[in-house]
Motif scaffolding. Sequence first.
Motif, PDB file in Angstrom:
ATOM      1  N   ILE A   1      43.083  51.190  48.416  1.00 43.14           N
ATOM      2  CA  ILE A   1      43.399  51.458  47.097  1.00 43.14           C
ATOM      3  C   ILE A   1      44.678  50.865  46.880  1.00 43.14           C
ATOM      4  O   ILE A   1      44.659  50.426  45.515  1.00 43.14           O
ATOM      5  CB  ILE A   1      43.503  53.223  47.300  1.00 43.14           C
ATOM      6  CG1 ILE A   1      42.107  53.827  47.119  1.00 43.14           C
ATOM      7  CG2 ILE A   1      44.468  53.555  45.971  1.00 43.14           C
ATOM      8  CD1 ILE A   1      42.192  55.283  47.185  1.00 43.14           C
ATOM      9  N   TRP A   2      45.570  50.602  47.694  1.00 47.21           N
ATOM     10  CA  TRP A   2      46.725  49.844  47.600  1.00 47.21           C
ATOM     11  C   TRP A   2      46.236  48.420  46.905  1.00 47.21           C
ATOM     12  O   TRP A   2      47.026  47.947  46.121  1.00 47.21           O
ATOM     13  CB  TRP A   2      47.581  49.762  48.665  1.00 47.21           C
ATOM     14  CG  TRP A   2      48.434  50.891  48.878  1.00 47.21           C
ATOM     15  CD1 TRP A   2      48.119  51.985  49.869  1.00 47.21           C
ATOM     16  CD2 TRP A   2      49.192  51.726  48.213  1.00 47.21           C
ATOM     17  NE1 TRP A   2      48.814  53.209  49.584  1.00 47.21           N
ATOM     18  CE2 TRP A   2      49.779  52.885  48.518  1.00 47.21           C
ATOM     19  CE3 TRP A   2      50.129  51.337  46.965  1.00 47.21           C
ATOM     20  CZ2 TRP A   2      50.600  53.969  48.202  1.00 47.21           C
ATOM     21  CZ3 TRP A   2      50.880  52.341  46.444  1.00 47.21           C
ATOM     22  CH2 TRP A   2      51.095  53.542  46.829  1.00 47.21           C
ATOM     23  N   GLY A   3      45.412  47.807  47.503  1.00 46.74           N
ATOM     24  CA  GLY A   3      44.810  46.470  47.217  1.00 46.74           C
ATOM     25  C   GLY A   3      44.318  46.429  45.721  1.00 46.74           C
ATOM     26  O   GLY A   3      44.752  45.516  44.994  1.00 46.74           O
ATOM     27  N   ILE A   4      43.636  47.332  45.553  1.00 46.07           N
ATOM     28  CA  ILE A   4      42.878  47.309  43.989  1.00 46.07           C
ATOM     29  C   ILE A   4      44.209  47.746  43.014  1.00 46.07           C
ATOM     30  O   ILE A   4      44.193  47.202  41.981  1.00 46.07           O
ATOM     31  CB  ILE A   4      41.956  48.473  44.162  1.00 46.07           C
ATOM     32  CG1 ILE A   4      40.673  48.035  44.730  1.00 46.07           C
ATOM     33  CG2 ILE A   4      41.492  48.750  42.374  1.00 46.07           C
ATOM     34  CD1 ILE A   4      39.829  49.421  45.105  1.00 46.07           C
ATOM     35  N   LEU A   5      44.984  48.701  43.605  1.00 48.75           N
ATOM     36  CA  LEU A   5      46.282  48.818  42.796  1.00 48.75           C
ATOM     37  C   LEU A   5      47.075  47.788  42.487  1.00 48.75           C
ATOM     38  O   LEU A   5      47.650  47.339  41.064  1.00 48.75           O
ATOM     39  CB  LEU A   5      47.055  49.855  43.154  1.00 48.75           C
ATOM     40  CG  LEU A   5      48.159  50.426  42.206  1.00 48.75           C
ATOM     41  CD1 LEU A   5      47.645  51.005  40.867  1.00 48.75           C
ATOM     42  CD2 LEU A   5      48.937  51.757  43.266  1.00 48.75           C
ATOM     43  N   LEU A   6      47.396  46.860  43.487  1.00 51.79           N
ATOM     44  CA  LEU A   6      48.351  45.792  43.461  1.00 51.79           C
ATOM     45  C   LEU A   6      47.359  44.697  42.545  1.00 51.79           C
ATOM     46  O   LEU A   6      48.151  44.122  41.744  1.00 51.79           O
ATOM     47  CB  LEU A   6      48.434  45.197  44.893  1.00 51.79           C
ATOM     48  CG  LEU A   6      49.260  43.958  45.079  1.00 51.79           C
ATOM     49  CD1 LEU A   6      50.602  44.320  44.394  1.00 51.79           C
ATOM     50  CD2 LEU A   6      49.256  43.394  46.219  1.00 51.79           C
ATOM     51  N   LEU A   7      46.100  44.412  42.693  1.00 52.03           N
ATOM     52  CA  LEU A   7      45.412  43.575  42.025  1.00 52.03           C
ATOM     53  C   LEU A   7      45.635  44.040  40.320  1.00 52.03           C
ATOM     54  O   LEU A   7      45.530  43.049  39.342  1.00 52.03           O
ATOM     55  CB  LEU A   7      44.029  43.519  42.228  1.00 52.03           C
ATOM     56  CG  LEU A   7      43.026  42.745  41.720  1.00 52.03           C
ATOM     57  CD1 LEU A   7      43.484  41.298  41.917  1.00 52.03           C
ATOM     58  CD2 LEU A   7      41.726  42.878  42.028  1.00 52.03           C
ATOM     59  N   ALA A   8      45.420  45.169  40.043  1.00 48.45           N
ATOM     60  CA  ALA A   8      45.385  45.618  38.698  1.00 48.45           C
ATOM     61  C   ALA A   8      46.938  45.536  38.077  1.00 48.45           C
ATOM     62  O   ALA A   8      47.204  45.137  36.869  1.00 48.45           O
ATOM     63  CB  ALA A   8      45.198  47.232  38.489  1.00 48.45           C
ATOM     64  N   VAL A   9      47.877  45.849  38.871  1.00 47.14           N
ATOM     65  CA  VAL A   9      49.383  45.586  38.380  1.00 47.14           C
ATOM     66  C   VAL A   9      49.550  43.988  38.178  1.00 47.14           C
ATOM     67  O   VAL A   9      50.410  43.691  37.320  1.00 47.14           O
ATOM     68  CB  VAL A   9      50.298  46.000  39.493  1.00 47.14           C
ATOM     69  CG1 VAL A   9      51.697  45.627  39.244  1.00 47.14           C
ATOM     70  CG2 VAL A   9      50.139  47.820  39.434  1.00 47.14           C
ATOM     71  N   LEU A  10      48.928  43.309  39.132  1.00 45.11           N
ATOM     72  CA  LEU A  10      49.239  41.838  38.692  1.00 45.11           C
ATOM     73  C   LEU A  10      48.395  41.313  37.643  1.00 45.11           C
ATOM     74  O   LEU A  10      48.738  40.199  36.922  1.00 45.11           O
ATOM     75  CB  LEU A  10      48.956  40.948  40.136  1.00 45.11           C
ATOM     76  CG  LEU A  10      49.950  41.294  41.383  1.00 45.11           C
ATOM     77  CD1 LEU A  10      49.366  40.560  42.533  1.00 45.11           C
ATOM     78  CD2 LEU A  10      51.116  40.759  40.850  1.00 45.11           C
ATOM     79  N   LEU A  11      47.445  41.913  37.366  1.00 43.56           N
ATOM     80  CA  LEU A  11      46.423  41.232  36.192  1.00 43.56           C
ATOM     81  C   LEU A  11      47.018  41.399  35.157  1.00 43.56           C
ATOM     82  O   LEU A  11      46.636  40.588  34.090  1.00 43.56           O
ATOM     83  CB  LEU A  11      44.967  42.130  36.284  1.00 43.56           C
ATOM     84  CG  LEU A  11      44.106  41.415  37.125  1.00 43.56           C
ATOM     85  CD1 LEU A  11      42.663  42.301  37.137  1.00 43.56           C
ATOM     86  CD2 LEU A  11      43.653  40.059  37.119  1.00 43.56           C
ATOM     87  N   ILE A  12      47.775  42.398  34.681  1.00 45.18           N
ATOM     88  CA  ILE A  12      48.542  42.675  33.517  1.00 45.18           C
ATOM     89  C   ILE A  12      49.374  41.474  33.070  1.00 45.18           C
ATOM     90  O   ILE A  12      49.376  40.924  31.830  1.00 45.18           O
ATOM     91  CB  ILE A  12      49.181  44.159  33.388  1.00 45.18           C
ATOM     92  CG1 ILE A  12      48.271  45.115  33.437  1.00 45.18           C
ATOM     93  CG2 ILE A  12      50.128  44.027  32.397  1.00 45.18           C
ATOM     94  CD1 ILE A  12      48.835  46.511  33.675  1.00 45.18           C
ATOM     95  N   PRO A  13      50.168  40.976  33.972  1.00 40.49           N
ATOM     96  CA  PRO A  13      51.134  40.011  33.505  1.00 40.49           C
ATOM     97  C   PRO A  13      50.433  38.619  33.554  1.00 40.49           C
ATOM     98  O   PRO A  13      50.821  37.834  32.726  1.00 40.49           O
ATOM     99  CB  PRO A  13      52.406  39.908  34.530  1.00 40.49           C
ATOM    100  CG  PRO A  13      51.941  40.823  35.674  1.00 40.49           C
ATOM    101  CD  PRO A  13      50.830  41.598  35.107  1.00 40.49           C
ATOM    102  N   ILE A  14      49.651  38.309  34.353  1.00 45.54           N
ATOM    103  CA  ILE A  14      48.577  37.277  34.239  1.00 45.54           C
ATOM    104  C   ILE A  14      47.895  37.048  33.097  1.00 45.54           C
ATOM    105  O   ILE A  14      47.967  35.867  32.522  1.00 45.54           O
ATOM    106  CB  ILE A  14      48.013  37.265  35.402  1.00 45.54           C
ATOM    107  CG1 ILE A  14      48.686  36.828  36.924  1.00 45.54           C
ATOM    108  CG2 ILE A  14      46.810  36.040  35.534  1.00 45.54           C
ATOM    109  CD1 ILE A  14      47.881  37.236  38.124  1.00 45.54           C
TER     110      ILE A  14
END
Length: 93
Positions: A2-15
């Motif tokens: 879940i932390w991996g998916i959450l981290l991916l979602a958080v990084l997708l916004i600025p990217i």
Amino acid sequence: MIWGILLLAVLLIPISAILMDSPIGRALARRLEGAPDAPPPPMVELAKKVELLEAEVDDLHRAVEQLQEENQFLQKLLEDGGRRPTLPPGAAH
């Protein structure tokens, strides 16, 4: 996991924000909007060339008309050359 998916979602916004603000993102947005008022750049150049050519044709048209008038004048002078009265022999002095 879940932390991996959450981290991916958080990084997708600025990217995604960076990509949208890039020239590629702006070009994609313009293409999706489809600006109907602005012709593509080659059409603008073509329109300028057409205007220039029209101005040149107008100048040439005026020059041809002037040459036609001069030609008519000279033609009349040549035709009337024998009919004009000449000066008497002693009047030239």
